[in-house]
Design a protein around this motif. Structure first.
Motif, mmCIF file in Angstrom:
data_model
loop_
_atom_site.group_PDB
_atom_site.id
_atom_site.type_symbol
_atom_site.label_atom_id
_atom_site.label_comp_id
_atom_site.label_asym_id
_atom_site.label_seq_id
_atom_site.Cartn_x
_atom_site.Cartn_y
_atom_site.Cartn_z
ATOM 1 N N ALA A 218 -17.117 -57.922 16.938
ATOM 2 C CA ALA A 218 -17.763 -58.314 18.102
ATOM 3 C C ALA A 218 -17.309 -57.989 19.244
ATOM 4 O O ALA A 218 -17.943 -57.182 20.012
ATOM 5 N N TRP A 219 -15.882 -58.491 19.431
ATOM 6 C CA TRP A 219 -15.388 -57.918 20.719
ATOM 7 C C TRP A 219 -15.007 -56.513 20.808
ATOM 8 O O TRP A 219 -15.346 -55.885 21.841
ATOM 9 N N LEU A 220 -14.555 -56.168 19.761
ATOM 10 C CA LEU A 220 -14.315 -54.266 19.964
ATOM 11 C C LEU A 220 -15.772 -53.536 20.390
ATOM 12 O O LEU A 220 -15.665 -52.802 21.240
ATOM 13 N N GLY A 221 -16.541 -53.872 19.667
ATOM 14 C CA GLY A 221 -17.998 -53.435 20.051
ATOM 15 C C GLY A 221 -18.628 -53.385 21.379
ATOM 16 O O GLY A 221 -19.030 -52.604 22.424
ATOM 17 N N PHE A 222 -18.408 -54.835 21.925
ATOM 18 C CA PHE A 222 -18.755 -55.085 23.305
ATOM 19 C C PHE A 222 -18.069 -54.766 24.216
ATOM 20 O O PHE A 222 -18.425 -54.126 25.381
ATOM 21 N N TYR B 146 -19.771 -56.273 8.446
ATOM 22 C CA TYR B 146 -18.874 -55.960 9.526
ATOM 23 C C TYR B 146 -19.428 -54.921 10.653
ATOM 24 O O TYR B 146 -19.451 -54.973 11.710
ATOM 25 N N PHE B 147 -19.930 -53.934 9.678
ATOM 26 C CA PHE B 147 -20.662 -52.831 10.495
ATOM 27 C C PHE B 147 -21.750 -53.289 11.562
ATOM 28 O O PHE B 147 -21.953 -52.739 12.563
ATOM 29 N N LYS B 148 -22.639 -53.913 10.804
ATOM 30 C CA LYS B 148 -23.700 -54.257 11.554
ATOM 31 C C LYS B 148 -23.503 -54.990 12.737
ATOM 32 O O LYS B 148 -24.064 -54.835 13.931
ATOM 33 N N ILE B 149 -22.407 -55.888 12.807
ATOM 34 C CA ILE B 149 -21.813 -56.877 13.778
ATOM 35 C C ILE B 149 -21.448 -56.188 14.865
ATOM 36 O O ILE B 149 -21.969 -55.877 16.141
ATOM 37 N N PHE B 150 -20.534 -54.907 14.499
ATOM 38 C CA PHE B 150 -19.692 -53.893 15.495
ATOM 39 C C PHE B 150 -20.938 -53.095 16.059
ATOM 40 O O PHE B 150 -21.094 -52.781 17.465
ATOM 41 N N GLY C 109 -19.479 -63.745 22.377
ATOM 42 C CA GLY C 109 -19.919 -62.594 21.365
ATOM 43 C C GLY C 109 -18.787 -62.800 20.382
ATOM 44 O O GLY C 109 -19.169 -62.579 19.135
ATOM 45 N N MET C 110 -17.621 -63.009 20.519
ATOM 46 C CA MET C 110 -16.504 -63.352 19.361
ATOM 47 C C MET C 110 -16.697 -64.553 18.657
ATOM 48 O O MET C 110 -16.616 -64.698 17.478
ATOM 49 N N ALA C 111 -17.435 -65.490 19.292
ATOM 50 C CA ALA C 111 -17.829 -66.721 18.561
ATOM 51 C C ALA C 111 -19.107 -66.468 17.497
ATOM 52 O O ALA C 111 -19.031 -66.847 16.416
ATOM 53 N N VAL D 297 -28.113 -64.099 28.532
ATOM 54 C CA VAL D 297 -29.370 -63.905 28.157
ATOM 55 C C VAL D 297 -29.949 -62.788 27.341
ATOM 56 O O VAL D 297 -30.566 -62.927 26.343
ATOM 57 N N LEU D 298 -28.883 -61.563 27.305
ATOM 58 C CA LEU D 298 -29.210 -60.529 26.422
ATOM 59 C C LEU D 298 -28.663 -61.079 24.878
ATOM 60 O O LEU D 298 -29.455 -60.678 23.906
ATOM 61 N N PHE D 299 -27.650 -61.875 24.827
ATOM 62 C CA PHE D 299 -27.264 -62.293 23.498
ATOM 63 C C PHE D 299 -28.383 -63.173 22.980
ATOM 64 O O PHE D 299 -28.646 -63.156 21.713
ATOM 65 N N HIS D 300 -28.913 -64.173 23.852
ATOM 66 C CA HIS D 300 -29.933 -65.163 23.446
ATOM 67 C C HIS D 300 -31.045 -64.024 22.707
ATOM 68 O O HIS D 300 -31.684 -64.648 21.638
ATOM 69 N N PHE D 301 -31.409 -63.295 23.497
ATOM 70 C CA PHE D 301 -32.705 -62.459 23.290
ATOM 71 C C PHE D 301 -32.455 -61.590 21.801
ATOM 72 O O PHE D 301 -33.209 -61.781 20.753
#
Length: 406
Positions: free
Chosen positions: A83-87, A7-11, A67-69, A30-34
């Motif tokens: 994921a949502w919280l971090g983004f 969880y921490f890594k995702i955040f 990101g949530m997915a 594009v950034l997510f894909h990279f």
């Protein structure tokens, strides 16, 4: 689920991404894909394409939902939340600060400065419209529907016109769908996610909960007639707008403008100021809701109002994602859903065009204003960063106006 991602890594990954994700949904994807496909190889290119495709056919902010997915793919419900919280966290914090400071220092901008800000917002929306028109409309009937949408909005009641337009356009898309004519050359069929899906990634327990999440999505609409005070109505309007938005964060603007400016909850200048600053923020454009929640306010304090507003505008995305992700293989095989989306996409472009026409009527006072708007749109086409283009254009035009007046 992948055991290498905690969880921490995702955040942490999404928090870093949320600090540098400038440029809107296209650059976010594009950034997510990279990060997740090319660099870390947490996802295959096909898995990522499938998640993106599903998020494009359900309402809401596409990049945030992707990101949530991704978080859900690895760690289920809590993974999606982290994921949502971090983004979202960086842009939400910045927009709250702008709202609080703006209430104290907005008088320093002056009427001339506010006018330039409104012109910049008009240019940003105009550029967004042009991009969306080129990417979302590929057929003659879609362009015709764009024009008819503008005509429809000029006569339809303000309170129900936009919602009715979305629903009618979806039905038109389904009626015009031809399974023999609409083959692999279709816009939506170009996406690899519309083809063979090799393996499911979601468990049976989450599939059984889909109906519950869908029910929770509909509850606010059922409660709407009993919401009377301005705060609860404002939160409902945020939820409703996010539930109807297709095509990115810019599309939410006509709904929010109607619900907050035309209803008198916030002044047009203050609304435009926050929206202009939202363009400069990294992360999702929906963080503009934090500015609205703190400015109106929608809670007992500006901070509480901002947090409630952010919750209200993102909540539909959680409900819809949790309801549809376990069934994405079936969902993406339904071409009538894709056909409805083609009609909705045309209506979305019509919504923005109608707003551009109204804003132009109100804010373009002289020929130099028109040239300034067009020039900003041209510069936005370049690869220069938005955080440099918008402030730079503001100060240049402000200097030019003052120079011509002296």
């Amino acid at each position: 689920m992948n055991p290498t991602l905690s969880y921490f890594k995702i955040f942490k990954i999404f928090l870093k991404t949320g600090c540098i994700a400038f440029g809107g949904p296209a650059s976010h994807l594009v950034l997510f894909h990279f990060i997740f496909v090319q660099k870390e190889k947490y996802l295959s290119a096909e898995e990522y394409a499938q998640l993106v495709a599903l998020c494009q056919v359900i309402p809401g902010p596409t990049s945030s939902q992707v990101g949530m997915a991704i978080g859900y793919h690895f760690k289920g419900y809590l993974g999606a939340f982290y994921a949502w919280l971090g983004f979202s966290l960086p842009s939400v914090v910045l927009m709250i600060c702008i709202a609080l400071l703006g209430q104290q220092y907005s008088a320093l901008i002056g009427s001339q400065g506010f006018h330039i800000i409104q012109l910049i917002v008009l240019a940003v929306i105009g550029w967004a419209f042009w991009q969306m028109l080129r990417s979302l409309c590929s057929r003659l009937w879609q362009y015709i529907l764009v024009g008819l949408s503008v005509l429809f909005l000029s006569f339809a009641p303000v309170s129900t016109g936009q919602i009715s337009l979305i629903m009618i356009s979806g039905l038109i898309g389904i009626l015009l769908y031809n399974p023999h004519k609409n083959s692999d050359s279709d816009t939506y069929a170009e996406n690899p996610a519309d083809k063979t899906v090799h393996r499911p990634v979601f468990n049976k327990k989450n599939m059984e909960c889909s109906a519950l999440w869908l029910l929770m999505f509909t509850v606010p609409f059922l409660l709407a007639p009993w919401l009377h005070n301005p705060e609860s109505r404002g939160l409902y309007h945020l939820y409703e707008a996010a539930s109807l938005v297709f095509g990115g964060g810019h599309v939410v603007l006509p709904f929010l403008y109607q619900d907050f400016v035309q209803s008198g909850l916030i002044q047009a200048q203050q609304f435009d100021l926050g929206y202009a600053f939202a363009q400069l923020m990294p992360g999702p454009l929906f963080s503009f809701s934090a500015y609205l929640g703190a400015s109106v306010p929608l809670g007992s304090t500006p901070l509480a109002g901002a947090l409630l507003a952010v919750t209200a505008i993102f909540l539909p995305s959680f409900f819809l994602l949790f309801a549809t992700l376990p069934h994405w293989q079936w969902f993406m095989a339904q071409h009538h859903i894709q056909a409805a989306l083609m009609g909705i996409n045309a209506a979305v472009c019509g919504l923005l065009l109608a707003m551009i026409a109204e804003m132009s009527r109100q804010q373009i006072h002289q020929i130099s204003d028109l040239f300034f708007v067009l020039l900003v749109m041209i510069v936005l086409r370049s690869k220069a960063p938005v955080w440099l283009i918008l402030p730079g254009s503001f100060f240049i035009y402000l200097w030019l106006i003052n120079f011509l007046q002296t």
